[in-house]
Design a protein around this motif. Structure first.
Motif, PDB file in Angstrom:
ATOM      1  N   GLN A   1      25.339  44.897  24.694  1.00 15.05           N
ATOM      2  CA  GLN A   1      26.136  44.518  25.912  1.00 15.05           C
ATOM      3  C   GLN A   1      27.778  44.773  25.711  1.00 15.05           C
ATOM      4  OE1 GLN A   1      24.728  43.963  28.675  1.00 15.05           O
ATOM      5  NE2 GLN A   1      26.608  43.664  29.903  1.00 15.05           N
ATOM      6  N   SER A   2      28.347  44.748  24.519  1.00 20.85           N
ATOM      7  CA  SER A   2      29.533  44.725  24.439  1.00 20.85           C
ATOM      8  C   SER A   2      29.938  46.185  24.832  1.00 20.85           C
ATOM      9  CB  SER A   2      30.007  44.492  22.928  1.00 20.85           C
ATOM     10  OG  SER A   2      29.416  45.196  22.122  1.00 20.85           O
ATOM     11  N   GLN A   3      29.128  47.141  24.515  1.00 18.98           N
ATOM     12  CA  GLN A   3      29.557  48.477  25.127  1.00 18.98           C
ATOM     13  C   GLN A   3      29.573  48.740  26.290  1.00 18.98           C
ATOM     14  OE1 GLN A   3      30.176  51.092  22.869  1.00 18.98           O
ATOM     15  NE2 GLN A   3      30.234  49.640  21.380  1.00 18.98           N
ATOM     16  N   TYR A   4      28.725  47.993  27.149  1.00 10.66           N
ATOM     17  CA  TYR A   4      28.652  48.358  28.583  1.00 10.66           C
ATOM     18  C   TYR A   4      30.065  47.383  29.110  1.00 10.66           C
ATOM     19  CZ  TYR A   4      24.237  50.135  28.626  1.00 10.66           C
ATOM     20  OH  TYR A   4      23.213  50.911  28.347  1.00 10.66           O
ATOM     21  N   GLU A   5      30.438  46.224  28.350  1.00 12.33           N
ATOM     22  CA  GLU A   5      31.655  45.500  28.906  1.00 12.33           C
ATOM     23  C   GLU A   5      32.894  46.557  28.703  1.00 12.33           C
ATOM     24  OE1 GLU A   5      31.375  42.049  26.724  1.00 12.33           O
ATOM     25  OE2 GLU A   5      29.687  41.131  27.843  1.00 12.33           O
ATOM     26  N   LEU A   6      32.697  47.079  27.644  1.00 15.29           N
ATOM     27  CA  LEU A   6      33.931  48.257  27.270  1.00 15.29           C
ATOM     28  C   LEU A   6      34.154  49.268  28.281  1.00 15.29           C
ATOM     29  CD1 LEU A   6      36.246  49.249  25.236  1.00 15.29           C
ATOM     30  CD2 LEU A   6      34.414  50.331  24.297  1.00 15.29           C
ATOM     31  N   LEU A   7      32.858  49.703  28.855  1.00 12.29           N
ATOM     32  CA  LEU A   7      32.691  50.682  29.880  1.00 12.29           C
ATOM     33  C   LEU A   7      33.198  50.093  31.245  1.00 12.29           C
ATOM     34  CD1 LEU A   7      31.850  53.580  30.838  1.00 12.29           C
ATOM     35  CD2 LEU A   7      29.646  52.553  31.275  1.00 12.29           C
ATOM     36  N   GLU A   8      33.023  49.057  31.523  1.00 19.23           N
ATOM     37  CA  GLU A   8      33.406  48.369  32.730  1.00 19.23           C
ATOM     38  C   GLU A   8      35.055  48.086  32.550  1.00 19.23           C
ATOM     39  OE1 GLU A   8      33.214  46.971  36.430  1.00 19.23           O
ATOM     40  OE2 GLU A   8      31.936  48.107  35.388  1.00 19.23           O
ATOM     41  N   MET A   9      35.574  47.716  31.488  1.00 17.53           N
ATOM     42  CA  MET A   9      36.822  47.450  31.137  1.00 17.53           C
ATOM     43  C   MET A   9      37.705  48.731  31.489  1.00 17.53           C
ATOM     44  SD  MET A   9      37.519  44.394  31.040  1.00 17.53           S
ATOM     45  CE  MET A   9      39.317  44.337  30.490  1.00 17.53           C
ATOM     46  N   THR A  10      37.064  49.807  30.954  1.00 14.29           N
ATOM     47  CA  THR A  10      37.757  51.205  31.162  1.00 14.29           C
ATOM     48  C   THR A  10      37.831  51.545  32.720  1.00 14.29           C
ATOM     49  OG1 THR A  10      37.089  51.870  28.822  1.00 14.29           O
ATOM     50  CG2 THR A  10      37.594  53.640  30.382  1.00 14.29           C
ATOM     51  N   ARG A  11      36.803  51.394  33.186  1.00 13.26           N
ATOM     52  CA  ARG A  11      36.682  51.475  34.838  1.00 13.26           C
ATOM     53  C   ARG A  11      37.760  50.743  35.623  1.00 13.26           C
ATOM     54  NH1 ARG A  11      30.469  51.464  35.368  1.00 13.26           N
ATOM     55  NH2 ARG A  11      30.068  53.434  35.029  1.00 13.26           N
ATOM     56  N   ILE A  12      37.988  49.531  35.060  1.00 13.58           N
ATOM     57  CA  ILE A  12      38.740  48.615  35.851  1.00 13.58           C
ATOM     58  C   ILE A  12      40.273  48.732  35.602  1.00 13.58           C
ATOM     59  CG2 ILE A  12      39.688  46.347  36.111  1.00 13.58           C
ATOM     60  CD1 ILE A  12      36.766  45.386  35.464  1.00 13.58           C
ATOM     61  N   SER A  13      40.378  49.495  34.564  1.00 11.80           N
ATOM     62  CA  SER A  13      41.875  49.622  34.020  1.00 11.80           C
ATOM     63  C   SER A  13      42.690  50.929  34.972  1.00 11.80           C
ATOM     64  CB  SER A  13      42.150  50.082  32.701  1.00 11.80           C
ATOM     65  OG  SER A  13      41.461  51.279  32.311  1.00 11.80           O
ATOM     66  N   GLY A  14      41.663  52.028  35.063  1.00 12.01           N
ATOM     67  CA  GLY A  14      41.919  53.063  36.117  1.00 12.01           C
ATOM     68  C   GLY A  14      43.199  53.864  35.538  1.00 12.01           C
ATOM     69  N   PHE A  15      44.357  53.747  36.442  1.00 13.31           N
ATOM     70  CA  PHE A  15      45.388  54.761  36.074  1.00 13.31           C
ATOM     71  C   PHE A  15      46.179  54.561  34.832  1.00 13.31           C
ATOM     72  CE2 PHE A  15      50.060  55.450  36.386  1.00 13.31           C
ATOM     73  CZ  PHE A  15      49.969  57.060  36.812  1.00 13.31           C
ATOM     74  N   VAL A  16      46.172  53.343  34.490  1.00 13.41           N
ATOM     75  CA  VAL A  16      46.897  52.882  33.239  1.00 13.41           C
ATOM     76  C   VAL A  16      46.266  53.706  32.014  1.00 13.41           C
ATOM     77  CG1 VAL A  16      47.615  50.987  31.685  1.00 13.41           C
ATOM     78  CG2 VAL A  16      47.619  50.740  34.032  1.00 13.41           C
TER      79      VAL A  16
ATOM     80  N   GLY B   1      43.768  65.225  31.532  1.00 13.54           N
ATOM     81  CA  GLY B   1      42.695  65.921  32.286  1.00 13.54           C
ATOM     82  C   GLY B   1      41.509  65.155  32.957  1.00 13.54           C
ATOM     83  N   LEU B   2      41.637  63.731  33.219  1.00 10.59           N
ATOM     84  CA  LEU B   2      40.732  63.047  33.706  1.00 10.59           C
ATOM     85  C   LEU B   2      40.818  63.220  35.326  1.00 10.59           C
ATOM     86  CD1 LEU B   2      39.890  60.121  31.729  1.00 10.59           C
ATOM     87  CD2 LEU B   2      38.630  61.900  32.148  1.00 10.59           C
ATOM     88  N   GLY B   3      41.549  64.008  35.952  1.00 11.17           N
ATOM     89  CA  GLY B   3      41.745  63.953  37.171  1.00 11.17           C
ATOM     90  C   GLY B   3      43.020  64.087  37.833  1.00 11.17           C
ATOM     91  N   ARG B   4      43.374  64.185  39.176  1.00 13.06           N
ATOM     92  CA  ARG B   4      44.665  63.931  39.684  1.00 13.06           C
ATOM     93  C   ARG B   4      44.731  62.434  40.254  1.00 13.06           C
ATOM     94  NH1 ARG B   4      44.885  67.997  44.534  1.00 13.06           N
ATOM     95  NH2 ARG B   4      46.611  66.924  44.740  1.00 13.06           N
ATOM     96  N   PRO B   5      45.871  61.934  40.074  1.00 16.95           N
ATOM     97  CA  PRO B   5      46.303  60.684  40.576  1.00 16.95           C
ATOM     98  C   PRO B   5      45.601  60.245  41.976  1.00 16.95           C
ATOM     99  CG  PRO B   5      48.120  61.425  39.599  1.00 16.95           C
ATOM    100  CD  PRO B   5      47.053  62.672  39.814  1.00 16.95           C
ATOM    101  N   THR B   6      45.595  59.309  42.472  1.00 16.94           N
ATOM    102  CA  THR B   6      45.285  59.050  43.645  1.00 16.94           C
ATOM    103  C   THR B   6      46.467  58.779  44.523  1.00 16.94           C
ATOM    104  OG1 THR B   6      45.353  56.511  43.282  1.00 16.94           O
ATOM    105  CG2 THR B   6      43.202  57.599  43.057  1.00 16.94           C
ATOM    106  N   LYS B   7      46.366  58.798  45.870  1.00 19.49           N
ATOM    107  CA  LYS B   7      47.813  58.515  46.728  1.00 19.49           C
ATOM    108  C   LYS B   7      48.432  57.669  46.141  1.00 19.49           C
ATOM    109  CE  LYS B   7      46.171  60.911  51.161  1.00 19.49           C
ATOM    110  NZ  LYS B   7      46.148  60.801  52.577  1.00 19.49           N
ATOM    111  N   ARG B   8      47.684  56.420  45.993  1.00 20.95           N
ATOM    112  CA  ARG B   8      48.339  55.221  45.664  1.00 20.95           C
ATOM    113  C   ARG B   8      49.239  55.435  44.273  1.00 20.95           C
ATOM    114  NH1 ARG B   8      45.548  49.465  44.300  1.00 20.95           N
ATOM    115  NH2 ARG B   8      47.365  48.379  43.684  1.00 20.95           N
ATOM    116  N   ASP B   9      48.555  56.119  43.498  1.00 26.38           N
ATOM    117  CA  ASP B   9      49.298  56.345  42.062  1.00 26.38           C
ATOM    118  C   ASP B   9      50.435  57.197  42.338  1.00 26.38           C
ATOM    119  OD1 ASP B   9      47.154  55.074  40.829  1.00 26.38           O
ATOM    120  OD2 ASP B   9      45.934  56.808  40.148  1.00 26.38           O
ATOM    121  N   GLY B  10      50.184  58.010  43.246  1.00 27.27           N
ATOM    122  CA  GLY B  10      51.312  59.087  43.341  1.00 27.27           C
ATOM    123  C   GLY B  10      52.549  58.544  43.965  1.00 27.27           C
ATOM    124  N   ARG B  11      52.170  57.454  45.123  1.00 33.29           N
ATOM    125  CA  ARG B  11      53.299  56.693  45.661  1.00 33.29           C
ATOM    126  C   ARG B  11      54.283  55.494  44.690  1.00 33.29           C
ATOM    127  NH1 ARG B  11      49.526  55.992  50.021  1.00 33.29           N
ATOM    128  NH2 ARG B  11      48.886  54.133  49.182  1.00 33.29           N
TER     129      ARG B  11
END
Length: 133
Positions: free
Chosen positions: A74-89, A94-104
């Motif tokens: 379960q700890s691995q899935y929690e790590l995955l969720e934390m990575t998803r939540i952290s987002g832009f930081v 190479g993981l994609g373009r910033p969102t409009k909010r990130d750009g602002r």
């Protein structure tokens, strides 16, 4: 068995050392046995599977649980969720373009930083001037 989207991707993962059986990296041609525990590293998570049965053919997704048991902690899935939540930081290159909010937010940060340094430099220039031209 449906761990990777294609066989080519799974072969590349084996060649890069991201697939291991009992702690040792394996080659793409390695045969597996019933009871083997396979670790698959898909950064940032390491998935763990136990082989329940073997088959010769490709299977539909519904039949996978009969042949493969997911024993990922379960700890691995929690790590995955934390990575998803952290987002832009924590976005890696190479993981994609910033969102409009990130750009602002980036633009605002750059403008604030530039304006602060510009005005500080300008005020310093006045202090150096002793009134003589």
């Amino acid at each position: 068995m449906r761990v990777f989207k294609t066989r080519t991707i799974s072969t590349d993962a084996c060649k890069k050392g991201r697939v291991s059986i009992s702690g040792s990296a394996v080659k793409p041609s390695r045969t597996i046995k019933v009871g083997d525990v396979i670790d698959v590293r898909k950064p940032p998570v390491t998935y763990t599977f136990r082989v329940k049965a073997l088959t010769e053919n490709r299977l539909g997704a519904r039949l996978v649980p009969e042949y493969l048991e997911n024993i990922t902690p379960q700890s691995q899935y929690e790590l995955l969720e934390m990575t998803r939540i952290s987002g832009f930081v924590d976005r890696r290159k190479g993981l994609g373009r910033p969102t409009k909010r990130d750009g602002r937010e980036i633009s605002k940060f750059k403008e604030d930083t530039y304006a602060d340094s510009f005005f500080l430099d300008w005020e310093d220039d006045d202090d150096d001037d002793d009134g003589q031209d």
